[in-house]
Write a protein that holds these residues in place. Sequence first.
Motif, PDB file in Angstrom:
ATOM      1  N   ARG A 185       0.829  -1.221   0.000  1.00 18.71           N
ATOM      2  CA  ARG A 185       0.000   0.000   0.000  1.00 18.71           C
ATOM      3  C   ARG A 185       0.856   1.261   0.000  1.00 18.71           C
ATOM      4  O   ARG A 185       0.478   2.270  -0.599  1.00 18.71           O
ATOM      5  CB  ARG A 185      -0.971  -0.024   1.169  1.00 18.71           C
ATOM      6  N   CYS A 186       1.997   1.215   0.644  1.00 19.66           N
ATOM      7  CA  CYS A 186       2.928   2.348   0.563  1.00 19.66           C
ATOM      8  C   CYS A 186       3.438   2.485  -0.870  1.00 19.66           C
ATOM      9  O   CYS A 186       3.522   3.593  -1.397  1.00 19.66           O
ATOM     10  CB  CYS A 186       4.093   2.151   1.525  1.00 19.66           C
ATOM     11  N   LEU A 187       3.769   1.351  -1.500  1.00 19.97           N
ATOM     12  CA  LEU A 187       4.244   1.361  -2.884  1.00 19.97           C
ATOM     13  C   LEU A 187       3.198   1.950  -3.822  1.00 19.97           C
ATOM     14  O   LEU A 187       3.525   2.678  -4.755  1.00 19.97           O
ATOM     15  CB  LEU A 187       4.591  -0.063  -3.327  1.00 19.97           C
ATOM     16  N   LEU A 188       1.936   1.669  -3.569  1.00 19.21           N
ATOM     17  CA  LEU A 188       0.854   2.181  -4.410  1.00 19.21           C
ATOM     18  C   LEU A 188       0.461   3.617  -4.068  1.00 19.21           C
ATOM     19  O   LEU A 188      -0.429   4.182  -4.695  1.00 19.21           O
ATOM     20  CB  LEU A 188      -0.375   1.271  -4.295  1.00 19.21           C
ATOM     21  N   GLY A 189       1.093   4.199  -3.060  1.00 12.84           N
ATOM     22  CA  GLY A 189       0.803   5.579  -2.685  1.00 12.84           C
ATOM     23  C   GLY A 189      -0.438   5.737  -1.841  1.00 12.84           C
ATOM     24  O   GLY A 189      -0.929   6.845  -1.663  1.00 12.84           O
ATOM     25  N   GLU A 190      -0.958   4.647  -1.305  1.00 13.80           N
ATOM     26  CA  GLU A 190      -2.180   4.724  -0.498  1.00 13.80           C
ATOM     27  C   GLU A 190      -1.914   5.182   0.930  1.00 13.80           C
ATOM     28  O   GLU A 190      -2.819   5.702   1.576  1.00 13.80           O
ATOM     29  CB  GLU A 190      -2.873   3.351  -0.472  1.00 13.80           C
ATOM     30  N   TYR A 191      -0.722   4.962   1.429  1.00 13.20           N
ATOM     31  CA  TYR A 191      -0.371   5.348   2.811  1.00 13.20           C
ATOM     32  C   TYR A 191       0.741   6.385   2.797  1.00 13.20           C
ATOM     33  O   TYR A 191       1.648   6.328   1.956  1.00 13.20           O
ATOM     34  CB  TYR A 191       0.149   4.152   3.601  1.00 13.20           C
ATOM     35  N   THR A 192       0.691   7.296   3.737  1.00 13.26           N
ATOM     36  CA  THR A 192       1.846   8.151   3.992  1.00 13.26           C
ATOM     37  C   THR A 192       2.857   7.303   4.756  1.00 13.26           C
ATOM     38  O   THR A 192       2.490   6.353   5.452  1.00 13.26           O
ATOM     39  CB  THR A 192       1.460   9.389   4.826  1.00 13.26           C
ATOM     40  N   HIS A 193       4.135   7.629   4.623  1.00 16.64           N
ATOM     41  CA  HIS A 193       5.180   6.826   5.249  1.00 16.64           C
ATOM     42  C   HIS A 193       6.440   7.655   5.386  1.00 16.64           C
ATOM     43  O   HIS A 193       6.586   8.703   4.748  1.00 16.64           O
ATOM     44  CB  HIS A 193       5.463   5.572   4.412  1.00 16.64           C
ATOM     45  N   GLY A 194       7.353   7.168   6.188  1.00 13.15           N
ATOM     46  CA  GLY A 194       8.675   7.768   6.275  1.00 13.15           C
ATOM     47  C   GLY A 194       9.569   7.154   5.212  1.00 13.15           C
ATOM     48  O   GLY A 194       9.268   6.090   4.675  1.00 13.15           O
ATOM     49  N   GLY A 195      10.661   7.804   4.883  1.00 10.80           N
ATOM     50  CA  GLY A 195      11.561   7.307   3.857  1.00 10.80           C
ATOM     51  C   GLY A 195      11.044   7.643   2.471  1.00 10.80           C
ATOM     52  O   GLY A 195      10.143   8.459   2.309  1.00 10.80           O
ATOM     53  N   GLU A 196      11.634   7.003   1.469  1.00 12.86           N
ATOM     54  CA  GLU A 196      11.288   7.307   0.084  1.00 12.86           C
ATOM     55  C   GLU A 196      11.004   6.040  -0.706  1.00 12.86           C
ATOM     56  O   GLU A 196      11.673   5.025  -0.527  1.00 12.86           O
ATOM     57  CB  GLU A 196      12.438   8.047  -0.601  1.00 12.86           C
ATOM     58  N   ILE A 197      10.022   6.126  -1.580  1.00 11.36           N
ATOM     59  CA  ILE A 197       9.720   5.068  -2.537  1.00 11.36           C
ATOM     60  C   ILE A 197       9.679   5.713  -3.910  1.00 11.36           C
ATOM     61  O   ILE A 197       9.082   6.772  -4.087  1.00 11.36           O
ATOM     62  CB  ILE A 197       8.358   4.392  -2.244  1.00 11.36           C
ATOM     63  N   SER A 198      10.326   5.076  -4.874  1.00 16.38           N
ATOM     64  CA  SER A 198      10.248   5.599  -6.234  1.00 16.38           C
ATOM     65  C   SER A 198      10.071   4.454  -7.231  1.00 16.38           C
ATOM     66  O   SER A 198      10.590   3.359  -7.032  1.00 16.38           O
ATOM     67  CB  SER A 198      11.486   6.417  -6.598  1.00 16.38           C
ATOM     68  N   ILE A 199       9.311   4.734  -8.264  1.00 12.19           N
ATOM     69  CA  ILE A 199       9.100   3.808  -9.369  1.00 12.19           C
ATOM     70  C   ILE A 199       9.546   4.543 -10.623  1.00 12.19           C
ATOM     71  O   ILE A 199       8.963   5.565 -10.983  1.00 12.19           O
ATOM     72  CB  ILE A 199       7.618   3.385  -9.464  1.00 12.19           C
ATOM     73  N   ASP A 200      10.604   4.059 -11.233  1.00 15.70           N
ATOM     74  CA  ASP A 200      11.229   4.745 -12.378  1.00 15.70           C
ATOM     75  C   ASP A 200      11.484   6.215 -12.072  1.00 15.70           C
ATOM     76  O   ASP A 200      11.258   7.092 -12.908  1.00 15.70           O
ATOM     77  CB  ASP A 200      10.372   4.605 -13.635  1.00 15.70           C
ATOM     78  N   GLY A 201      11.915   6.501 -10.872  1.00 14.13           N
ATOM     79  CA  GLY A 201      12.262   7.859 -10.467  1.00 14.13           C
ATOM     80  C   GLY A 201      11.102   8.718 -10.010  1.00 14.13           C
ATOM     81  O   GLY A 201      11.302   9.836  -9.564  1.00 14.13           O
ATOM     82  N   GLY A 202       9.878   8.218 -10.116  1.00 20.31           N
ATOM     83  CA  GLY A 202       8.703   8.987  -9.710  1.00 20.31           C
ATOM     84  C   GLY A 202       8.156   8.534  -8.371  1.00 20.31           C
ATOM     85  O   GLY A 202       8.283   7.376  -7.989  1.00 20.31           O
ATOM     86  N   SER A 203       7.535   9.440  -7.664  1.00 18.01           N
ATOM     87  CA  SER A 203       6.956   9.155  -6.360  1.00 18.01           C
ATOM     88  C   SER A 203       5.502   8.721  -6.488  1.00 18.01           C
ATOM     89  O   SER A 203       4.691   9.442  -7.063  1.00 18.01           O
ATOM     90  CB  SER A 203       7.013  10.410  -5.481  1.00 18.01           C
ATOM     91  N   PRO A 204       5.142   7.557  -5.916  1.00 16.57           N
ATOM     92  CA  PRO A 204       3.743   7.129  -5.988  1.00 16.57           C
ATOM     93  C   PRO A 204       2.787   8.042  -5.216  1.00 16.57           C
ATOM     94  O   PRO A 204       1.596   8.049  -5.499  1.00 16.57           O
ATOM     95  CB  PRO A 204       3.747   5.724  -5.386  1.00 16.57           C
ATOM     96  N   ARG A 205       3.279   8.812  -4.270  1.00 14.13           N
ATOM     97  CA  ARG A 205       2.431   9.744  -3.523  1.00 14.13           C
ATOM     98  C   ARG A 205       2.233  11.060  -4.262  1.00 14.13           C
ATOM     99  O   ARG A 205       1.158  11.622  -4.265  1.00 14.13           O
ATOM    100  CB  ARG A 205       3.031  10.060  -2.143  1.00 14.13           C
ATOM    101  N   HIS A 206       3.293  11.555  -4.915  1.00 12.81           N
ATOM    102  CA  HIS A 206       3.241  12.892  -5.497  1.00 12.81           C
ATOM    103  C   HIS A 206       2.986  12.906  -7.005  1.00 12.81           C
ATOM    104  O   HIS A 206       2.564  13.923  -7.545  1.00 12.81           O
ATOM    105  CB  HIS A 206       4.533  13.641  -5.169  1.00 12.81           C
ATOM    106  N   GLU A 207       3.276  11.806  -7.675  1.00 14.36           N
ATOM    107  CA  GLU A 207       3.049  11.702  -9.125  1.00 14.36           C
ATOM    108  C   GLU A 207       2.208  10.455  -9.388  1.00 14.36           C
ATOM    109  O   GLU A 207       2.524   9.644 -10.254  1.00 14.36           O
ATOM    110  CB  GLU A 207       4.389  11.603  -9.847  1.00 14.36           C
ATOM    111  N   ARG A 208       1.141  10.331  -8.653  1.00 16.02           N
ATOM    112  CA  ARG A 208       0.343   9.106  -8.585  1.00 16.02           C
ATOM    113  C   ARG A 208      -0.138   8.601  -9.952  1.00 16.02           C
ATOM    114  O   ARG A 208       0.061   7.447 -10.292  1.00 16.02           O
ATOM    115  CB  ARG A 208      -0.847   9.338  -7.653  1.00 16.02           C
ATOM    116  N   THR A 209      -0.742   9.441 -10.747  1.00 16.59           N
ATOM    117  CA  THR A 209      -1.294   9.007 -12.027  1.00 16.59           C
ATOM    118  C   THR A 209      -0.206   8.488 -12.952  1.00 16.59           C
ATOM    119  O   THR A 209      -0.344   7.403 -13.537  1.00 16.59           O
ATOM    120  CB  THR A 209      -2.063  10.160 -12.703  1.00 16.59           C
TER     121      THR A 209
END
Length: 82
Positions: free
Chosen positions: A45-69
Amino acid sequence: MIQFNNVAKTFRRARVLDGISLDIGLGERIALIGSNGAGKTTLIRCLLGEYTHGGEISIDGGSPRHERTAVLGKIGFVPQLP
């Protein structure tokens, strides 16, 4: 590439994820194995951007929380239950 860098998640006072760091390269496959309550679903769920979390997650350099679409357009997720 999927990158987890020092990912942490707390629900109330319970620390569910603590300092998860992992790089998953193009074409690699992983399995999350653990007992109930180990944090597998929380990590997804953190990977999918559904939860706020500490640290960083990126998919191909993009953030699932901030660049969700844009980010979610690059991955697929099939839950066990709808």
